[in-house]
Design an enzyme around this catalytic site. Structure first.
Site, mmCIF file in Angstrom:
data_model
loop_
_atom_site.group_PDB
_atom_site.id
_atom_site.type_symbol
_atom_site.label_atom_id
_atom_site.label_comp_id
_atom_site.label_asym_id
_atom_site.label_seq_id
_atom_site.Cartn_x
_atom_site.Cartn_y
_atom_site.Cartn_z
ATOM 1 N N ASP A 1 -9.148 -4.098 -6.297
ATOM 2 C CA ASP A 1 -8.702 -3.412 -5.086
ATOM 3 C C ASP A 1 -9.479 -2.101 -4.923
ATOM 4 O O ASP A 1 -9.422 -1.223 -5.782
ATOM 5 C CB ASP A 1 -7.196 -3.118 -5.181
ATOM 6 C CG ASP A 1 -6.593 -2.674 -3.857
ATOM 7 O OD1 ASP A 1 -7.252 -1.915 -3.119
ATOM 8 O OD2 ASP A 1 -5.446 -3.072 -3.574
ATOM 9 N N SER B 1 0.830 -1.201 0.000
ATOM 10 C CA SER B 1 0.000 0.000 0.000
ATOM 11 C C SER B 1 0.872 1.262 0.000
ATOM 12 O O SER B 1 1.709 1.427 -0.882
ATOM 13 C CB SER B 1 -0.965 -0.045 1.187
ATOM 14 O OG SER B 1 -2.022 0.867 1.028
ATOM 15 N N HIS C 1 -8.109 -5.294 -0.978
ATOM 16 C CA HIS C 1 -6.906 -4.562 -0.551
ATOM 17 C C HIS C 1 -6.255 -5.306 0.602
ATOM 18 O O HIS C 1 -6.856 -5.489 1.657
ATOM 19 C CB HIS C 1 -7.261 -3.140 -0.120
ATOM 20 C CG HIS C 1 -6.054 -2.277 0.106
ATOM 21 N ND1 HIS C 1 -5.239 -1.854 -0.921
ATOM 22 C CD2 HIS C 1 -5.505 -1.780 1.256
ATOM 23 C CE1 HIS C 1 -4.253 -1.111 -0.432
ATOM 24 N NE2 HIS C 1 -4.391 -1.053 0.886
#
Length: 427
Positions: free
Chosen positions: A340, A212, A369
């Site tokens: 995602d 991320s 995610h």
């Protein structure tokens, strides 16, 4: 994303345990620098759709022999793996959290900031000095307490790798010692940490993996270092890449739940260290940052001002790692999920990845995610990506020379905030 409170916790855990995983069969097709790995529809699936992995990049032909797992079925776990939000939330709440005993090292940066490096306790004595080192960069507000970080750490350790978690300022209970947090734009801390780790283990090859926001920072760092990058390879997972695009999607529909959860985590970190910021003047809006209802509000009140940006949009635009791909000169594996909700697929710099002979991209059709609830360890074990990442790392390490160039002396002792390492157990 760390284990945050999303405002609800009731998921169908007991019923999910009863579900069995459906088999999927793979077929292969290849054209030039594009290989699609396709799966037949899942028997009994309500979606009844073809599943495929998108595998592209200028380095596909070079890196594809590395993988022992891409020929295995990509089988999203029933129910959990069919919805991006359910998969994202399930993995955050219900993925197993391995017990790891850490040895914490508080690392003092040149601007007197502090980041925490969490090493597996005992590795300094049990592993050879030339064991490859894997530096892990968690997502926004994340740290060594996150399940996805620990699973990857233990997998690498089982292969004889030395792992260390890089907890950014304020994250993972890392102390904040200056009136500055970290951001998507700031590469000073990762630059110093990689330099320090390299000097500490001069005989070892260094690698890094980020998730991320950590992935965004890592890719920007690799691009910035260009031909002088001390890493032997890097892995980017769930990278938002284009932060302007990610911000647009973050404020839509159900994504607002994640936005509020992350903003809440940022505010908690900020409030623990509020005294450091009480005398801030100029464009800072401390009340807005302290009570932010969204990540964008927090960045408006504090982050973009701290790092010298004219606006939040200016900050997001200039801090995106999508522009760094063309400068990557070391092996880089990017793994994304098509669905995602936080790192939109439309933000992936596919064309630059195709053109760069050092880059390869894998996009799974499902995954959410930081989810990827699929594979033999689903639903509660390690994400599907872990064995893929390990295949890549092992391949690179085996390809490297057993010796590295001599390094300079260790960084001066003032970079360590204590004269001894902090020990703690995170369970």
């Amino acid at each position: 994303m760390a284990r945050a409170s999303y405002g609800f916790s009731a998921l169908l855990n007991s019923s999910l345990r009863r579900l069995s995983q459906f088999p999927v069969t793979l077929t292969f097709s290849k054209t030039a620098n594009l290989r699609n790995i396709r799966a037949v529809s899942i028997p009994g699936s309500s979606t009844n759709q073809q599943l495929s992995l998108e595998v592209i990049g200028g380095a596909v032909d070079s890196f594809l022999p590395a993988f022992n797992t891409l020929n295995l079925p990509y089988a999203p776990y029933p129910v959990v793996g069919w919805n991006k939000h359910l998969e994202t939330i399930f993995s955050a709440f219900y993925r197993s959290l391995p017990d790891v005993r850490f040895r914490r090292q508080c690392f003092r940066t040149r601007d007197d900031g502090t980041v925490s490096l969490d090493w597996i306790s005992g590795d300094d004595k049990s592993l050879p000095s030339d064991s490859p080192v894997l530096i892990l960069l968690p997502g926004l507000t994340g740290g060594s307490e996150d399940s996805y970080v620990r699973h990857m750490l233990l997998r690498a350790r089982s292969k004889g790798w030395r792992g260390v978690v890089f907890n950014s300022r304020g994250c993972g209970e890392s102390p904040v010692t200056t009136a500055q947090f970290y951001s998507a734009s700031f590469l000073g801390d990762i630059t110093e940490v990689v330099e320090y780790v390299g000097n500490r283990y001069p005989k070892a090859n260094l690698y890094a993996a980020g998730w991320s926001l950590g992935a965004n920072i890592l890719v920007r760092y690799v691009g910035q270092e260009f031909h002088t990058c001390p890493l032997s390879g890097a892995i980017s997972l769930c990278n938002p890449f284009n932060l302007v695009v990610a911000d647009e999607d973050f404020r839509k529909g159900f994504n607002i739940v994640y936005d509020k959860a992350l903003a809440n985590s940022l505010c908690k970190i900020f409030k623990r260290h509020a005294l450091l910021f009480e005398d801030m003047r100029g464009d800072f809006n401390i009340p807005l940052a302290a009570n932010a209802k969204s990540v964008r509000e927090f960045d408006e009140g504090l982050t973009r001002v701290s790092f010298g940006f004219e606006s939040v949009d200016d900050y997001y635009s200039k801090s995106s790692s999508s522009d760094s791909i063309r400068n990557v000169s070391i092996p880089l594996l990017c793994i994304q999920a098509e669905n995602d909700p936080i790192a939109p697929s439309r933000g992936i710099p596919r064309e630059d990845i195709k053109k760069n002979p050092n880059c390869m991209l894998i996009v799974t059709p499902k995954g959410g995610h930081l989810g990827w609830v699929a594979g033999c360890e689903a639903p509660f074990g390690a994400p599907w990506t872990d064995p893929v990442v390990m295949d890549f790392l092992e391949y690179l390490e085996q390809s490297r020379s057993s010796t590295t160039a001599p390094s300079t002396k260790l960084q001066d002792s003032k970079s360590i905030c204590n004269t001894h390492d902090l020990h703690h157990v995170v369970v």
